[in-house]
Scaffold this motif. Structure first.
Motif, PDB file in Angstrom:
ATOM      1  N   GLU A 222       0.919  -1.029  -0.027  1.00  0.00           N
ATOM      2  CA  GLU A 222      -0.359   0.176   0.045  1.00  0.00           C
ATOM      3  C   GLU A 222       0.375   1.267   0.031  1.00  0.00           C
ATOM      4  OE1 GLU A 222      -2.934   0.231   3.186  1.00  0.00           O
ATOM      5  OE2 GLU A 222      -3.895   2.335   1.876  1.00  0.00           O
ATOM      6  N   ILE A 223       1.807   1.253   0.696  1.00  0.00           N
ATOM      7  CA  ILE A 223       3.031   2.095   0.486  1.00  0.00           C
ATOM      8  C   ILE A 223       3.533   2.726  -0.646  1.00  0.00           C
ATOM      9  CG2 ILE A 223       4.824   3.583   1.699  1.00  0.00           C
ATOM     10  CD1 ILE A 223       4.452   1.135   4.221  1.00  0.00           C
ATOM     11  N   ALA A 224       3.339   1.015  -1.559  1.00  0.00           N
ATOM     12  CA  ALA A 224       4.297   1.555  -2.641  1.00  0.00           C
ATOM     13  C   ALA A 224       3.335   2.538  -3.970  1.00  0.00           C
ATOM     14  CB  ALA A 224       4.843   0.296  -3.628  1.00  0.00           C
ATOM     15  N   GLU A 225       1.851   1.906  -2.794  1.00  0.00           N
ATOM     16  CA  GLU A 225       0.974   3.007  -3.811  1.00  0.00           C
ATOM     17  C   GLU A 225       0.597   4.072  -3.987  1.00  0.00           C
ATOM     18  OE1 GLU A 225      -2.698   0.519  -3.737  1.00  0.00           O
ATOM     19  OE2 GLU A 225      -3.492   1.771  -5.681  1.00  0.00           O
ATOM     20  N   ILE A 226       1.227   4.208  -2.544  1.00  0.00           N
ATOM     21  CA  ILE A 226       0.954   5.791  -2.719  1.00  0.00           C
ATOM     22  C   ILE A 226       1.797   6.524  -2.833  1.00  0.00           C
ATOM     23  CG2 ILE A 226       0.670   7.335  -0.592  1.00  0.00           C
ATOM     24  CD1 ILE A 226      -0.508   5.104   1.503  1.00  0.00           C
ATOM     25  N   MET A 227       3.321   6.357  -3.052  1.00  0.00           N
ATOM     26  CA  MET A 227       4.467   6.774  -3.323  1.00  0.00           C
ATOM     27  C   MET A 227       4.655   6.320  -4.351  1.00  0.00           C
ATOM     28  SD  MET A 227       6.906   6.224  -0.024  1.00  0.00           S
ATOM     29  CE  MET A 227       8.290   7.485  -0.233  1.00  0.00           C
ATOM     30  N   GLY A 228       4.292   5.667  -4.989  1.00  0.00           N
ATOM     31  CA  GLY A 228       4.152   5.314  -6.755  1.00  0.00           C
ATOM     32  C   GLY A 228       5.406   4.811  -6.628  1.00  0.00           C
ATOM     33  N   ILE A 229       6.152   4.178  -6.163  1.00  0.00           N
ATOM     34  CA  ILE A 229       7.554   3.638  -6.401  1.00  0.00           C
ATOM     35  C   ILE A 229       7.106   1.883  -6.121  1.00  0.00           C
ATOM     36  CG2 ILE A 229       9.077   5.255  -5.437  1.00  0.00           C
ATOM     37  CD1 ILE A 229       9.121   3.991  -2.573  1.00  0.00           C
ATOM     38  N   SER A 230       8.485   1.389  -6.424  1.00  0.00           N
ATOM     39  CA  SER A 230       8.142  -0.463  -5.656  1.00  0.00           C
ATOM     40  C   SER A 230       8.556  -0.595  -4.662  1.00  0.00           C
ATOM     41  CB  SER A 230       8.939  -1.136  -6.560  1.00  0.00           C
ATOM     42  OG  SER A 230      10.839  -0.897  -6.032  1.00  0.00           O
ATOM     43  N   VAL A 231       7.892  -1.970  -4.346  1.00  0.00           N
ATOM     44  CA  VAL A 231       7.903  -2.631  -2.531  1.00  0.00           C
ATOM     45  C   VAL A 231       9.291  -2.640  -2.025  1.00  0.00           C
ATOM     46  CG1 VAL A 231       7.472  -4.334  -1.110  1.00  0.00           C
ATOM     47  CG2 VAL A 231       6.188  -3.655  -3.020  1.00  0.00           C
ATOM     48  N   GLU A 232      10.392  -3.261  -3.305  1.00  0.00           N
ATOM     49  CA  GLU A 232      11.387  -3.291  -2.595  1.00  0.00           C
ATOM     50  C   GLU A 232      11.997  -1.213  -2.137  1.00  0.00           C
ATOM     51  OE1 GLU A 232      10.297  -4.759  -5.318  1.00  0.00           O
ATOM     52  OE2 GLU A 232      10.404  -6.884  -5.210  1.00  0.00           O
ATOM     53  N   ALA A 233      11.772  -0.329  -3.213  1.00  0.00           N
ATOM     54  CA  ALA A 233      11.902   1.226  -2.613  1.00  0.00           C
ATOM     55  C   ALA A 233      11.459   1.563  -1.902  1.00  0.00           C
ATOM     56  CB  ALA A 233      11.786   1.750  -3.876  1.00  0.00           C
ATOM     57  N   VAL A 234       9.930   1.139  -1.528  1.00  0.00           N
ATOM     58  CA  VAL A 234      10.286   1.537   0.088  1.00  0.00           C
ATOM     59  C   VAL A 234      10.731   0.493   1.059  1.00  0.00           C
ATOM     60  CG1 VAL A 234       7.443   0.719   1.983  1.00  0.00           C
ATOM     61  CG2 VAL A 234       7.279   1.221  -0.512  1.00  0.00           C
ATOM     62  N   GLU A 235      11.290  -0.440   1.233  1.00  0.00           N
ATOM     63  CA  GLU A 235      11.459  -1.462   1.591  1.00  0.00           C
ATOM     64  C   GLU A 235      13.071  -0.308   2.419  1.00  0.00           C
ATOM     65  OE1 GLU A 235      12.394  -5.345   0.534  1.00  0.00           O
ATOM     66  OE2 GLU A 235      10.265  -5.663   1.491  1.00  0.00           O
ATOM     67  N   SER A 236      13.729   0.477   1.081  1.00  0.00           N
ATOM     68  CA  SER A 236      14.882   0.572   1.072  1.00  0.00           C
ATOM     69  C   SER A 236      15.036   1.323   1.824  1.00  0.00           C
ATOM     70  CB  SER A 236      15.397   0.565  -0.151  1.00  0.00           C
ATOM     71  OG  SER A 236      16.939   1.767  -0.424  1.00  0.00           O
ATOM     72  N   LEU A 237      13.614   2.744   1.403  1.00  0.00           N
ATOM     73  CA  LEU A 237      13.506   3.763   2.006  1.00  0.00           C
ATOM     74  C   LEU A 237      13.147   3.962   3.585  1.00  0.00           C
ATOM     75  CD1 LEU A 237      11.328   5.606  -0.686  1.00  0.00           C
ATOM     76  CD2 LEU A 237      13.623   6.508   0.105  1.00  0.00           C
ATOM     77  N   THR A 238      12.809   2.917   4.598  1.00  0.00           N
ATOM     78  CA  THR A 238      12.275   2.505   5.558  1.00  0.00           C
ATOM     79  C   THR A 238      13.781   2.389   6.203  1.00  0.00           C
ATOM     80  OG1 THR A 238      11.381   0.064   4.951  1.00  0.00           O
ATOM     81  CG2 THR A 238       9.882   1.827   4.992  1.00  0.00           C
ATOM     82  N   ALA A 239      14.152   1.678   5.618  1.00  0.00           N
ATOM     83  CA  ALA A 239      15.665   1.074   6.724  1.00  0.00           C
ATOM     84  C   ALA A 239      16.543   1.699   6.296  1.00  0.00           C
ATOM     85  CB  ALA A 239      16.605  -0.450   5.550  1.00  0.00           C
ATOM     86  N   ARG A 240      17.189   2.715   5.593  1.00  0.00           N
ATOM     87  CA  ARG A 240      17.636   3.990   5.090  1.00  0.00           C
ATOM     88  C   ARG A 240      17.180   5.282   6.605  1.00  0.00           C
ATOM     89  NH1 ARG A 240      18.462   6.383   0.302  1.00  0.00           N
ATOM     90  NH2 ARG A 240      16.604   5.004  -0.793  1.00  0.00           N
ATOM     91  N   GLY A 241      15.347   4.969   6.020  1.00  0.00           N
ATOM     92  CA  GLY A 241      15.611   6.195   7.378  1.00  0.00           C
ATOM     93  C   GLY A 241      15.572   5.979   8.537  1.00  0.00           C
ATOM     94  N   LYS A 242      14.503   4.222   8.892  1.00  0.00           N
ATOM     95  CA  LYS A 242      15.359   3.941  10.939  1.00  0.00           C
ATOM     96  C   LYS A 242      16.506   4.306  10.961  1.00  0.00           C
ATOM     97  CE  LYS A 242      13.531  -0.313  11.790  1.00  0.00           C
ATOM     98  NZ  LYS A 242      12.643  -1.422  11.148  1.00  0.00           N
ATOM     99  N   ARG A 243      17.596   3.879  10.429  1.00  0.00           N
ATOM    100  CA  ARG A 243      18.933   3.491  10.649  1.00  0.00           C
ATOM    101  C   ARG A 243      19.558   5.686  11.421  1.00  0.00           C
ATOM    102  NH1 ARG A 243      20.646   0.298   6.519  1.00  0.00           N
ATOM    103  NH2 ARG A 243      20.695   1.669   5.029  1.00  0.00           N
ATOM    104  N   ARG A 244      19.199   6.363  10.147  1.00  0.00           N
ATOM    105  CA  ARG A 244      19.130   7.867  10.240  1.00  0.00           C
ATOM    106  C   ARG A 244      18.181   8.356  11.774  1.00  0.00           C
ATOM    107  NH1 ARG A 244      19.901  12.495   6.284  1.00  0.00           N
ATOM    108  NH2 ARG A 244      20.690  11.259   4.262  1.00  0.00           N
ATOM    109  N   LEU A 245      17.045   7.417  12.019  1.00  0.00           N
ATOM    110  CA  LEU A 245      16.643   7.926  12.704  1.00  0.00           C
ATOM    111  C   LEU A 245      17.098   7.343  14.493  1.00  0.00           C
ATOM    112  CD1 LEU A 245      13.222   7.293  12.315  1.00  0.00           C
ATOM    113  CD2 LEU A 245      13.944   9.476  12.450  1.00  0.00           C
ATOM    114  N   SER A 246      17.715   6.116  14.049  1.00  0.00           N
ATOM    115  CA  SER A 246      18.616   5.738  15.343  1.00  0.00           C
ATOM    116  C   SER A 246      19.869   6.564  15.511  1.00  0.00           C
ATOM    117  CB  SER A 246      18.786   4.519  15.076  1.00  0.00           C
ATOM    118  OG  SER A 246      17.864   3.394  14.859  1.00  0.00           O
TER     119      SER A 246
END
Lengths: 190, 123
Positions: A152-176
């Motif tokens: 659903e996030i992929a649909e909202i953002m207009g990207i692939s599921v893999e791209a969503v996973e990559s974005l969330t992983a990098r985002g979490k690393r930065r948050l930490s």
């Protein structure tokens, strides 16, 4: 009479398009808080979030007669509209978004200390979210706060599921990394 | 527990705190959203059931097909004139007919009682 717990967003939107005012009331109560909270998390600013929420809901009312049933969920469509509006707002403002205070916790069972800690944590997270690139912030918020599934996030953002996973992983690393200095303050004891 | 697992656990509590302290919209915003809904809804075309047509008789349908009452009036007048000429043909009609057909013509007489056709050579 509308059963606001049972009727889907889509069914209510069709009723609204057919002139049912009560449907508008149910949709307003159901969707505005989600739209507003999402806009606030993307912008970190209460006044801007109100503008965006009102505009997103206005677009929903306008599209109601032309809504194509079965193509997209209303909430998915709204998240996409909010994201686009927030992106435009951030571009125009040059990203000067002061952090407003987060609302008081609503859990009546929480003690004042727990409430204060939850509020501090939410504020710290919002501050750290504000430092993320827009797309990372959006993906992290949708995945870990709105708790949407990756497709659903992929649909909202207009990207692939893999791209969503990559974005969330990098985002979490930065948050930490951003929150590492605040561990003690936020009640994390090693 | 690895460092990454610890980081994930800390972040999970922060996300939970964010959900628990979700910012709520004020009453003003909700009222503005409803005002927008009313305004937009007021501009929608009213939904009405299609008007039912009265049943149309076969004669009316035929009349419409032929061009309505003016055409039907002309058709009726022509029919009455034809009947009248058939019952009481005007004097001199036979001569006119002969001239039109080049000197020879046939009178076709249909007996309305027996429906037997009599064909005879006319003058």
């Amino acid at each position: 009479m509308i059963d606001d717990g049972q009727a889907t967003d889509e069914a209510l939107l069709v009723l609204f398009a057919n002139g049912d005012r009560a449907a508008a009331g149910v949709l307003t109560a159901r969707l505005t808080p989600r739209v507003y909270a999402h806009a606030f998390r993307l912008l970190g600013n209460r006044a801007d979030a109100e503008d965006i929420a009102q505009e997103a809901m206005l677009r929903l009312w306008r599209i109601a007669p032309d809504w194509r049933q079965g193509e997209a969920r209303v909430s998915t469509w709204l998240y996409r509209v909010v994201a686009n509006l927030c992106t435009d707002r951030l571009r125009r403002s040059g990203r000067t978004t002061p952090l407003d205070s987060v609302a008081e916790p609503e859990d009546p069972a929480a003690t004042p200390v727990q409430s204060m800690q939850a509020r501090l944590r939410a504020e710290a997270l919002q501050e750290a979210l504000n430092q993320l690139p827009d797309r990372q912030r959006q993906a992290v918020v949708l995945r870990h706060i709105e708790e949407l599934a990756n497709p659903e996030i992929a649909e909202i953002m207009g990207i692939s599921v893999e791209a969503v996973e990559s974005l969330t992983a990098r985002g979490k690393r930065r948050l930490s990394a951003a929150l590492i200095q605040l561990r003690e303050e936020l009640g994390y004891v090693e | 527990m690895t460092d990454k697992q610890k980081d994930d656990a800390r972040l999970a509590t922060l996300f939970e705190a964010a959900r628990d302290t979700s910012p709520a919209p004020g009453d003003d915003l909700l009222a503005r959203v409803m005002q927008d809904a009313d305004r937009v809804q007021g501009g929608f075309a009213p939904v009405t059931a299609p008007a039912r047509r009265a049943p149309v008789s076969g004669l009316t349908r035929l009349s419409r097909m032929l061009g309505g009452w003016p055409a039907m009036a002309g058709l009726t007048a022509a029919m009455l004139a034809g009947i009248w000429i058939g019952i009481s043909p005007p004097a001199g009609l036979a001569r006119v007919t002969m001239a039109a057909l080049g000197g020879q013509s046939y009178v076709i007489d249909a007996d309305p009682v027996s429906m037997f056709d009599f064909t005879q050579e006319a003058l």
